[in-house]
Design a protein around this motif. Structure first.
Motif, short mmCIF file in Angstrom:
data_model
loop_
_atom_site.label_atom_id
_atom_site.label_comp_id
_atom_site.label_asym_id
_atom_site.label_seq_id
_atom_site.Cartn_x
_atom_site.Cartn_y
_atom_site.Cartn_z
N UNK A 1 -20.35 -68.25 -30.87
CA UNK A 1 -20.37 -66.83 -31.22
C UNK A 1 -18.99 -66.22 -30.95
N UNK A 2 -18.41 -66.60 -29.81
CA UNK A 2 -17.09 -66.07 -29.47
C UNK A 2 -16.05 -66.48 -30.53
N UNK A 3 -16.16 -67.71 -31.01
CA UNK A 3 -15.24 -68.16 -32.07
C UNK A 3 -15.34 -67.29 -33.30
N UNK A 4 -16.58 -67.00 -33.69
CA UNK A 4 -16.77 -66.16 -34.88
C UNK A 4 -16.17 -64.78 -34.67
N UNK A 5 -16.42 -64.24 -33.48
CA UNK A 5 -15.91 -62.90 -33.18
C UNK A 5 -14.38 -62.90 -33.30
N UNK A 6 -13.75 -63.93 -32.75
CA UNK A 6 -12.29 -64.01 -32.79
C UNK A 6 -11.82 -64.04 -34.25
N UNK A 7 -12.49 -64.86 -35.05
CA UNK A 7 -12.10 -64.96 -36.46
C UNK A 7 -12.29 -63.65 -37.22
N UNK A 8 -13.42 -63.02 -36.94
CA UNK A 8 -13.73 -61.76 -37.61
C UNK A 8 -12.67 -60.71 -37.30
N UNK A 9 -12.36 -60.60 -36.00
CA UNK A 9 -11.37 -59.59 -35.59
C UNK A 9 -10.01 -59.89 -36.19
N UNK A 10 -9.71 -61.17 -36.27
CA UNK A 10 -8.43 -61.58 -36.84
C UNK A 10 -8.35 -61.17 -38.30
N UNK A 11 -9.45 -61.36 -39.00
CA UNK A 11 -9.43 -61.11 -40.43
C UNK A 11 -9.65 -59.64 -40.78
N UNK A 12 -10.57 -59.00 -40.09
CA UNK A 12 -10.95 -57.65 -40.48
C UNK A 12 -10.41 -56.58 -39.54
N UNK A 13 -9.77 -56.98 -38.47
CA UNK A 13 -9.27 -56.00 -37.51
C UNK A 13 -10.42 -55.23 -36.88
N UNK B 1 -16.47 -69.69 -43.34
CA UNK B 1 -16.76 -68.33 -42.88
C UNK B 1 -15.95 -67.23 -43.53
N UNK B 2 -14.62 -67.34 -43.50
CA UNK B 2 -13.79 -66.25 -44.00
C UNK B 2 -14.13 -65.81 -45.43
N UNK B 3 -14.64 -66.71 -46.25
CA UNK B 3 -15.00 -66.32 -47.62
C UNK B 3 -16.08 -65.24 -47.57
N UNK B 4 -16.94 -65.35 -46.55
CA UNK B 4 -18.05 -64.40 -46.46
C UNK B 4 -17.66 -63.09 -45.76
N UNK B 5 -16.68 -63.16 -44.85
CA UNK B 5 -16.33 -61.94 -44.10
C UNK B 5 -15.71 -60.87 -44.99
N UNK B 6 -14.99 -61.35 -46.01
CA UNK B 6 -14.26 -60.46 -46.91
C UNK B 6 -15.07 -59.19 -47.25
N UNK B 7 -14.46 -58.05 -47.03
CA UNK B 7 -15.07 -56.76 -47.36
C UNK B 7 -16.35 -56.43 -46.59
#
Lengths: 222, 436
Positions: free
Chosen positions: A103-115, A78-84
């Protein structure tokens, strides 16, 4: 990452699409971009990358929609795709509790990475299956609010809620980008939408030739 | 598969060679006296960049190059030579500059010694060889959507990434995009149940990487990320590049739980491969450009055909030539091309006080332009791969794919024979065009 203005003053944004295998994320995007729902025997499309051009209140926007593989075995990628990413749409199936947890897991990861820099939408799909719903609206809404996201119900099958969801997402993206993009001239074929916003569905192109950077910026989303 | 289907598979594939032609007008403009200062800056940059070798980390190399490109972008926008160019024209000029610089700086910029590229390449290549036992089923690729020919064609495009002939990040990216496009076309062609999302698509990319077994995947992917101008990449290109990056990551970290395979089967496959490698019996790559399926099909066929006895005589010089190019470091030596006007020395009046240097510089400017224009324009304007591809898709494939020789009728054999003759004469023609 600030969205950049591409050829013709269109604001280029990257929207990443997340969700478990069978929640229907691909169907939502296909419905939105092509107005297609794959019930049966509809022309096949490569739908992992799709684009949609919009004009909202004279400002042009190009949504570059990045689909991601939702199977558990690919989760770590996932994180490879969230970038930018400028926005993320996290989809779950209202009849599947597990998909909401994911879905909640993804949200947590997204917020962690992208703020907070990323515009976030949580989508409960398959709203046509109301009677099988296992995720209560109150829970979903509260969760979305707690992570600074908006929650929408959609039905790719009945084409419900999809336009609204993308429109809201686009408006929030434009707000976020402030006055970075140049307003384009009014398109005469614009239609009025609820809320007094002028929305034009620009050229629909999912099949833009672009192999290897050969495109000379001819497309709207160059 | 019919011919039309083969060409359908190659729909939207862009040969990286077109970028050379695209860049020509930029280089011609650079010959004008008003560009003398620009050329000087470019040369100074090349020297400065080369001198960084071994002393800086990859990020510093990347920002040095990107910073310079941004700088020149501003210069060009206001420059008299590009005054009449629109946004697209400027973009093309920047593409040409990027290509020129990286072709020139390839030996410094590729495989940065301060990076871990070399180790990572090596361990990935080892791993991918261990995993050669994996089959489409293990990745849940639906059989009806899998097609060996299409995958070999895609693998061929993908493996061009490793050709030292293609030096610029744009060309390398094009190889990846082309391979991906072939897979997309295959899916379009063979899917009848609606759109193909990333859930379906990513496993194909992973399988493609396994099939290609690249020796230098990390260095290539990172080279593209470091030196391709981000604003020149479309979102779609960035997406497919990301798909490949994530496929590489998946292969690097997978175990039996990430595949549809039992633990025993997985372990057995791995240890068998390990033994083979240990004992010096290399695990064959299932596809390799040198003797890979796609080209091998043709060579095998040719071997059975008496009219093609001399094929080695025809093919070998071409192979040698390619090898020479592969082995040569940096751009090829300039070809003196006097037909294109070059400013005479009296045009550089402001350089009087540095006469000696000036001559040298002029030579270098000329060299810069000539190198870039001649590079690949001649020797390999039609690569062997392209030629074979064209011939195969023109005439050979329907026969190749539908029937074995034994099953062919006399007229079909005759037709096939004519195909060989066509190929033979095309190769002959090509041979004659070249200096020996």
């Amino acid at each position: 990452m600030a969205a950049r203005t591409g050829g013709g003053g269109s604001l280029q944004v990257k929207v990443v699409l997340l969700g478990e295998g069978c929640v229907g994320k691909t169907s939502i995007v296909l419905r939105y971009v092509q107005n297609q729902f794959n019930d049966k025997h509809i022309q096949t499309l490569q739908a992992s990358f799709l684009q949609k051009n919009l004009t909202i209140n004279r400002r042009r926007l190009c949504l570059n929609i990045w689909d991601t593989a939702g199977q558990e075995r690919y989760h770590a990628l996932g994180p490879i795709y969230y970038r930018d990413s400028h926005a993320a749409i996290v989809v779950y199936d209202i009849t599947d509790e597990d998909s909401f947890t994911k879905a909640k897991n993804w949200v947590r990861e997204l917020r962690k990475m992208l703020g907070d820099s990323c515009v976030l939408v949580i989508v409960g799909n398959k709203s046509d299956l109301e009677k099988n719903k296992v995720i209560q609206e109150k829970d979903a809404q509260e969760y979305a609010a707690s992570v600074g996201a908006k929650h929408f119900y959609t039905s790719a099958k009945q084409n419900k809620g999809i336009e609204e969801m993308f429109l809201d997402l686009s408006k929030r993206l434009l707000e976020k980008e402030g006055n970075n993009s140049n307003p384009s001239s009014t398109n005469p074929s614009s239609t009025r939408r609820p809320g007094g916003i002028t929305v034009t569905d620009d050229s629909i192109r999912t099949d833009r030739p672009s192999g290897g950077g050969g495109g000379g910026g001819g497309g709207c989303c160059g | 598969m019919e011919v039309s289907e083969i060409s359908f598979l190659r729909n939207k594939v862009v040969e990286p060679e077109v970028f050379v032609i695209e860049g020509k007008s930029f280089l011609e403009k650079m010959r004008h006296t008003s560009c003398f200062d620009l050329v000087r800056r470019i040369k100074a940059f090349i020297n400065a960049f080369t001198e960084m070798e071994g002393k800086h980390n990859p990020d510093q190399f990347s920002s040095k190059l990107q910073g310079f490109l941004d700088e020149i972008n501003l210069v060009i926008q206001d420059h008299s030579q590009w005054r009449d160019e629109d946004e697209v024209g400027i973009k093309k000029a920047m593409e040409a500059l990027e290509r020129y610089l990286l072709t020139r700086l390839y030996s410094t910029a590729f495989y940065l010694p301060t990076s871990t590229d070399a180790e990572d390449d090596e361990s990935f290549y080892y791993r991918v060889r261990l995993l050669q036992f994996l089959q489409p089923d293990h990745l849940d690729l639906p059989k009806r959507k899998y097609n060996q020919i299409a995958f070999e064609m895609a693998a061929q495009e993908f493996s061009r990434l490793e050709e030292d002939l293609l030096k610029s990040p744009r060309e390398k990216l094009a190889c990846i995009i082309n391979a991906v496009k072939i897979v997309i076309n295959l899916l379009k062609y063979s899917t009848s149940d609606g759109g193909t999302g990333a859930d379906d698509f990513l496993p194909y990319i992973i399988y493609l990487i396994l099939l290609t077994s690249p020796k230098h995947i990390h260095s290539n992917l990172r080279y593209i990320r470091r030196f391709r101008r981000p604003t020149s990449m479309t979102s779609e290109e960035a997406y497919y590049l990301t798909q490949v990056e994530s496929g590489v990551m998946f292969i690097s970290t997978l175990d039996h739980t990430s595949l549809s395979i039992t633990e025993e089967e997985f372990k057995r496959g791995m240890s068998e491969a390990e033994d083979k490698i240990k004992n010096g019996r290399d695990v064959p790559r299932r596809f390799s450009k040198e003797q890979g399926g796609w080209e091998r099909l043709l060579v095998d066929l040719a071997a059975t055909n008496p009219s093609f006895k001399e094929r080695d005589e025809v093919l070998s010089p071409l192979q040698e030539e390619e090898k020479e190019l592969d082995e040569s470091k940096g751009p090829r030596l300039p070809t003196i091309n006097d037909s294109i006007g070059f400013p005479q020395s009296e045009n550089f009046e402001d350089e009087e006080e540095r006469e000696g240097e000036e001559e040298e510089e002029e030579e270098e400017v000329k060299e810069m332009v000539d190198t870039a224009t001649s590079d690949k324009m001649e020797g390999s304007s039609i690569s062997r791969g392209q030629l074979l591809m064209a011939t195969i898709s023109d005439c050979l494939l329907p026969k190749l794919l539908q029937k074995k020789f034994e099953d062919m009728t006399v007229s079909e054999l005759k037709e096939l024979h004519n195909c060989y003759k066509t190929l033979g004469s095309r190769l002959e023609g090509l041979k004659e065009e070249r200096p020996s």
